[in-house]
Design an enzyme around this catalytic site. Structure first.
Site, PDB file in Angstrom:
ATOM      1  CE  LYS A 188      -4.337   1.214  -0.024  1.00  0.00           C
ATOM      2  NZ  LYS A 188      -5.272   0.719  -1.035  1.00  0.00           N
ATOM      3  CB  SER A 385      -8.369   1.233  -2.668  1.00  0.00           C
ATOM      4  OG  SER A 385      -7.851   1.323  -1.377  1.00  0.00           O
TER       5      SER A 385
END
Length: 592
Positions: A188, A385
């Site tokens: 991430k 996401s």
């Protein structure tokens, strides 16, 4: 006093014209839209891809009254209609000099190929392709045409794919700025530029992974369309750059010529008397009324960052790039309650956003499924996401081979700028009551150990929630999802092999999947149920009339182009956006 009276008179005149003139303009545009311009018996549509592209048509009706072809969804639906229009004899494409977003390029290529399969030729013309991002997408679109033309002397610079990222750590260290972010997990990497001075191994691995997948996909399709060996085409392109004459010798393009020559060649093929028609004009004057036969499938679109609340409207003449959870959830629930709607296709083009907003939208999808309405997600360039969160429990997910998807992870945090300001004589002091965590997101100081631990625990719970939804929706073991999650961005092709998407394809493949799941045979009616405002509601929301006369006066002067009043209105719009979560990057709300 004299100046005041002059200003007042000007504002009054602006209000009068605004309140009276704008409605007449809107009515005139609406009336004109109902009277399509005559189309010649033989027409070639000219599509200019050099203009900025969005995935979906604007939801603001004031924007929708204008040009239509700058959205991919509008282009592909217009081409489907043109396939059955006997007057349309071909498509002429002006290629951009830079890149087209990968998912958009895949969707357009499918539309061009489908148009060709209807027996209608496609010619593409390039005035040069230069190394700016994923330019292999542009070459792929040119290669999909029946004839790929290039202007003499133009450059073909499609030698690979490269990207650059900025890293601010040394700058922050120099001036005392302390970025504090939690990431779940190592892939991430959206905030890595704040935390490091170079790529981490995971960041480098993930970036090369999706870039390599997009590159291979683009060249694979280009080789298929040009009937060439993929390895040989790649070798030839990577040996560049070339001028157009060299590209022709290597059979990387088909013909050399000016725009007018390429266009005339297609007109000649279309037949005597054929005329060139601007794609926008055809789209605007011959809008698709939708099929009026068969069962109904609702089409709902979502493009941009995901946030809570409703779209209160900003400047009515600029586009929105946000997905508001109240609006989108309401649209899904409305479709779910409709007896005539048998399935829903949700078009998603989003890189992420708020977890709570994503969960609200996902809950509406659950309701629709409970009412026996299959929900099929069609992903554009992004389904990552938060964009993947809302898709995770859909009945099926259809993605393009290059759709950036997954990124199952979470990040959030703050910048502590107190130490930096102190160097310039500015001291940030905090005070408050209650628990220690109450001041955790103050900008003055870094987290205390207790605050950091509490924040990290909160992020862990959000990450666990994300994983749980993916595991349930994709019917995967939790541990398997943890293994392939970690914030990793995958392409659609990679995601399919991992079980994160069901099929590779575009919007119309998602429609076919929805038909199959709903047991629909034969013709189907597509009913667009995307959240949108009426023209007058858009104006009212944008101007905030109920908030007071100051905004109304500023809006009136905005129409007349007064830069000071325009700035006032824009600031008001920005303030309203921030009040609804537009400043989330510096807030504790986790971003994905």
């Amino acid at each position: 006093m004299k100046q005041f009276l002059i200003t007042a008179a000007g504002v009054f005149a602006g209000l009068l014209v605004f309140l009276v003139g704008v409605p007449f303009v809107l009515i005139g545009l609406a009336v004109s839209a109902t009277a399509p311009a005559p189309l010649p018996a033989k027409a070639v549509l000219e599509l200019d891809l050099r203009n900025p592209l969005t995935d979906q048509a604007p939801h603001n009706p004031l924007l929708g009254l204008g040009r239509n072809s700058t959205s991919v969804m509008s282009i592909i639906s217009t081409l489907r209609r043109a396939e059955t229009d006997d007057r349309v004899r071909g498509l002429f494409i002006r290629l951009p000099e830079g890149a087209v977003e990968p998912g958009m390029a895949d969707e357009l290529r499918l539309a061009f190929r489908h148009f060709q399969a209807a027996g209608k030729p496609v010619y593409a013309h390039s005035q040069g392709i230069y190394p700016a991002g994923l330019v292999t997408t542009t070459y792929m679109l040119g290669a999909s045409a029946d004839q790929f033309w290039m202007q003499p002397g133009a450059s073909l610079q499609v030698t690979g794919v490269a990207t650059e990222d900025l890293f601010f750590k040394r700058l922050f260290d120099k001036y005392g700025v302390v970025p504090q972010y939690e990431q779940r997990a190592e892939y991430k990497n959206a905030v890595n530029g704040y935390l490091h001075d170079d790529y981490t191994p995971a960041h480098k691995e993930a970036t090369l992974s999706w870039m390599g997948s997009v590159y291979a996909s683009n060249l694979g399709f280009a080789a298929t369309d040009r009937k060439r060996d993929a390895a040989g085409l790649r070798q030839a392109l990577e040996a560049g750059p070339y001028v157009a004459e060299d590209a022709l010798k290597l059979k990387l393009v088909d013909r050399l010529g000016q725009v007018r020559e390429a266009e005339q060649a297609l007109l000649n093929k279309a037949g005597d008397g054929a005329q060139s028609i601007d794609f926008d004009d055809y789209a605007d004057s011959h809008r698709d009324k939708g099929s009026r036969t068969g069962e109904t499938i609702a089409v709902i679109e979502a493009e941009g960052a995901i946030m809570t609340g409703r779209d209160a409207g900003g400047n009515p003449f600029t586009g929105s790039s946000s997905v508001y959870s109240d609006d989108l959830a309401d649209a899904i629930l409305k479709a779910a309650r409709s007896n005539s709607v048998k399935a829903i296709v949700l078009r998603v083009n989003s890189p992420g956003g708020s977890d709570t907003a994503s969960e609200q939208i996902l809950d509406a999808i659950r309701v629709a499924k409970a009412r026996k309405k299959p929900v099929v997600v069609s992903m554009g360039t992004y389904g990552a996401s938060g964009g993947y969160w809302i898709a995770s429990e859909a009945s099926a997910i259809v993605a393009q081979p290059t759709t950036l998807t997954g990124s199952i992870g979470v990040f959030g945090g703050k910048f502590a700028i107190g130490p930096a300001l102190a160097r310039f004589g500015v001291d940030v002091r905090d005070t408050g009551v209650g628990g220690e965590y109450a001041g955790a997101f103050g900008m003055g100081q870094p987290f205390t150990p207790a605050q950091r631990a509490a924040f990290a625990g909160w992020m862990d719970r959000i990450y666990d929630n994300f994983i749980a939804r993916v595991a349930r929706g994709r019917n995967l073991p939790v541990e398997r999802v943890r293994e392939i999650a970690r914030g990793h961005v995958w392409t659609g092709a990679q995601a399919k092999s991992l079980g994160l998407v069901d099929e590779l394809g575009g919007f119309y493949q998602a429609v076919d999947k929805a038909k199959a799941l709903a047991g629909i045979k034969g013709e189907v009616q597509l009913r667009r149920m995307t959240p949108s405002e009426g023209a007058f509601e858009a104006l009212q929301n944008a101007l905030g009339v109920s908030a007071g006369s100051a905004r109304t006066l500023a809006a009136a002067a905005w129409v007349f182009g007064d830069p000071r009043s325009q700035a006032i209105l824009d600031r008001l719009s920005e303030t309203r956006l921030r009040s609804q979560g537009g400043g989330m990057v510096l807030a504790p709300t986790p971003l994905r």
